[in-house]
Design an enzyme around this catalytic site. Structure first.
Site, PDB file in Angstrom:
ATOM      1  N   GLU A   1       0.868  -1.172   0.000  1.00  0.00           N
ATOM      2  CA  GLU A   1       0.000   0.000   0.000  1.00  0.00           C
ATOM      3  C   GLU A   1       0.908   1.226   0.000  1.00  0.00           C
ATOM      4  OE1 GLU A   1      -2.990  -0.238   3.104  1.00  0.00           O
ATOM      5  OE2 GLU A   1      -3.060   1.944   3.197  1.00  0.00           O
TER       6      GLU A   1
ATOM      7  N   ASP B   1      -4.614  10.525   9.874  1.00  0.00           N
ATOM      8  CA  ASP B   1      -3.334   9.963  10.286  1.00  0.00           C
ATOM      9  C   ASP B   1      -2.782  10.579  11.554  1.00  0.00           C
ATOM     10  OD1 ASP B   1      -2.596   7.928   8.302  1.00  0.00           O
ATOM     11  OD2 ASP B   1      -2.851   9.586   6.890  1.00  0.00           O
TER      12      ASP B   1
END
Ligand SMILES: Cc1ncc(COP(=O)(O)O)c(C=O)c1O
Lengths: 257, 402
Positions: free
Chosen positions: A47, A58
């Protein structure tokens, strides 16, 4: 050609290891060496993060890697240049993960076309809502045989999980806890949720991500799902690496032996 | 006072999917879905509940001090040869329009059973207004503020602390308002059950732009009544407001949106000049994209990275505008102008000398455009004086002509 993600899950249903790395990190031209090492040492899926200035979902580690990659000069154009021809050596499925704004600005169709051209198999865009995907973008992604992978969380209702399952292709990304990436939460607290997911018998394979950082957490996740995704822990491992190949080898062998 | 509830079929109000024309929506990660969905499905019912409205009105009246006066600025009018009225949001408790929204949202949070409040702040005005209502209701309050703004706005940081809030520095990215907003959103992702996010402007995912606009709509509701009393007509020729994310402008425009004879003027921060590389004039420099979960106009690179704007006023230092304003811009319903740092400073000094009112730097941007409007002596102009200048004294003093 059948999508490589589907090929993978047709062959392997247990202990699938997906590793996340931000493109252009730690150095601009590390993208391909990192991918090569990941394949070499046993990652089943890669990924690749498309860095963004404002990565809302995040935590600090992946945020910093994103900032660093942008400072290194990474952009979508540069990424596609780096990826040109990578399919000559890399055969595992590769997913691009990133936020919707850069994709929208690049042009959704142009982006999909470019992904198909270089050999990308799937896309994760956490801030692209299901309804917008369905009404505006689904046909474009499908035209280029790109699997859009959606997230589910412990707070997602069964009805919604089923809807997400019906729209997702490739696999479902089960976020282990309601958090940003890299939060240390106790995986044992999540087992009821993992059990529930398993009992739903979804049509897509399921990979568990967020908080997977070592062999123990990987094994726990794999006991309930088809495998797991490691991001933050890997970013930490390669951040100061002097020898990418060696670092990746050590990291992966610590997880799957 | 009534919170505006009926959207009817206005071209300028939010549609049932959360869009204004092609702008708006809720581009949120799945982790935020429960929180945002809860708001989307409940906010209209809660806002239209008579007991909610009563509580809101009572607090606006007795705690905030509303209605805020509509003041005929005689000497300013003489100078610009028009009839200029100032909507005195600067006289509200805590010194700006921001408190209209925080009162509304804290009451909403209580009805949703939330026990913890988070907020972002730039200049600290919204942070102070949030800390204030949290003290009032006895709720825990965490305010995210860019570490650079914490240094620039020390008095407001002290106020928030005195009011019992925890001020958390946002150290990611460019360390200002945009990053404080990111941090607040991340906090919300990590606290999905007990926390309400009091967003401070008419931006962010649906329903925030609409919800904030409704809470702020009390501004234009009052303007209409007051103007009718004073002039015999509820309709001015111009309504002028500054625009950061767009909450005071949304409130000042709200009840005039469908009355097309009223010209709406939004003033953005031109910074050191629109093309200087140091500006926050989003409609001129921006393109369509996603910022803080809303599809709207924003300042970004050709690669889709959000850029850091510049303005002398921390409250206008935002690289986007709310989706309602993006739509007002694109549809031509509102005219968008920009005022530079210099022009805003000059307007701030001028209002102080002509009217004895020291405006917030943000509000000074709106005043700065009086000189550029093609005014006739009979024209009635309402300027939203969104806040007072106490917090900006340092900036004013530092820039005084020696
Ligand atoms: C006094 C004042 N006016 C205006 C603004 C700009 O915000 P908005 O565009 O949401 O009204 C701020 C923001 O901090 C403010 O403090």
């Amino acid at each position: 050609m059948q999508n490589r993600i589907d090929q993978l899950f047709a062959k392997k249903q247990h202990g699938v290891l997906n590793i996340y790395c931000t493109a252009g990190f730690p150095k601009l031209n590390d993208t391909l060496p990192v991918m090569t090492a990941l394949q070499q040492h046993g990652a089943d899926l890669i990924e690749l993060g498309m860095p963004f200035s404002d990565p809302l979902a995040d935590g600090p580690v992946i945020q910093d890697s994103s900032t660093k990659a942008l400072q290194n000069g990474m952009s979508l154009h540069t990424l596609f240049t780096q990826l040109a021809g990578f399919r000559q050596t890399i055969h595992v499925p590769v997913i691009l993960m990133g936020y919707f704004n850069p994709v929208l600005t690049y042009g959704v169709e142009a982006f999909c076309a470019k992904c198909a051209e270089v050999g990308i198999d799937g896309i994760i865009v956490p801030d692209l809502p299901m309804a917008e995907y369905e009404s505006e973008y689904r046909t474009v992604f499908e035209k280029y045989n790109l699997h859009l992978i959606f997230l589910v969380t412990p707070e997602t209702s069964e009805e919604r999980i089923r809807k997400i399952d019906s729209l997702s292709k490739g696999f479902l990304y089960a976020v282990s806890s309601s958090s940003t990436t890299g939060k240390d939460k106790n995986m044992n607290d999540q087992q009821a949720y993992f059990e529930r997911l398993k009992s739903l018998q979804l049509s897509n394979p399921v990979l568990i991500g967020f908080g997977i950082k070592d062999k123990a957490t990987f094994d726990t996740a794999s006991a309930y799902a088809n495998g797991a995704i490691i991001g933050t822990a890997f970013i930490k491992a390669i951040e100061h690496s002097q020898d990418i190949d060696k670092t990746v080898e050590t990291f992966i062998s610590g997880i799957i032996q | 006072m009534d919170i505006a509830i009926n959207t009817g079929n206005s071209r300028y109000q939010v549609d049932k999917n959360g869009y204004y024309g092609r702008f708006g929506g809720a581009y949120i990660p799945e982790m935020l879905y429960p929180n945002v969905h809860e708001l989307q499905t409940k906010y209209l019912d809660i806002l239209s509940d008579p007991s909610f409205q009563q509580e809101f009105e009572a607090l606006l009246k007795d705690y905030v001090g509303r209605p805020s006066p509509l003041y005929f600025a005689k000497r300013l009018s003489e100078k610009y040869k028009a009839k200029i009225y100032l909507k005195r949001e600067d006289l509200n408790h805590t010194g700006a329009h921001k408190v209209n929204n925080t009162i509304g949202q804290i009451l909403l949070a209580k009805r949703l059973g939330k026990t913890r409040i988070i907020a972002e702040t730039g200049a600290g005005q919204h942070g102070v207004a949030t800390a204030t209502v949290c003290a009032l209701m006895g709720l825990e309050c965490v305010v995210y503020m860019g570490s650079i703004d914490i240094e620039r706005q020390a008095p407001n940081v002290a106020r928030m602390k005195m009011l019992g809030a925890t001020v958390v520095p946002a150290t990611s990215g460019s360390k200002t308002l945009k990053d404080a907003t990111n941090e607040a959103i991340r906090d919300w992702i990590n606290n999905p059950v007990d926390t309400h996010y009091i967003l401070g402007t008419a931006a962010g995912p649906h329903p925030y732009p609409d919800m904030v606009a409704r809470f702020q709509s009390v501004i234009s509701e009052e303007i209409k009544k007051q103007l009718l009393e004073k002039t015999g007509s509820a309709h001015p020729d111009y309504v002028v407001a500054c625009i950061g994310g767009g909450s005071n402008a949304a409130g000042a425009f709200f009840h005039y949106l469908d009355e097309e004879e009223v010209k709406l003027v939004a003033v953005e921060a031109g910074g050191k000049g629109v093309h200087s590389g140091f500006s926050a004039a989003t409609t001129q420099l921006g393109t369509i994209g996603i910022i803080h979960a809303s599809k709207t106009l924003l300042m970004q690179t050709s690669d889709g990275q959000i850029v850091e704007p510049h303005s002398i006023s921390a409250g206008l230092d935002y690289p986007g505008i709310g989706p309602m304003h993006a739509h007002l811009y694109e549809s031509g319903r509102a005219q968008f102008l920009d005022a530079t740092d210099e022009e805003a400073l000059a307007a701030g000094y001028e209002l102080s000398l002509l009217e004895g009112i020291i405006p917030a730097m943000e509000s000074a941007h709106a005043l700065a455009k009086l000189k550029d409007l093609p005014l006739n002596t009979d024209d009635v102009v309402v300027v939203c004086l969104s806040g007072r200048g106490d917090k900006d004294l340092d900036t004013y003093i530092r820039n005084m002509k020696k």
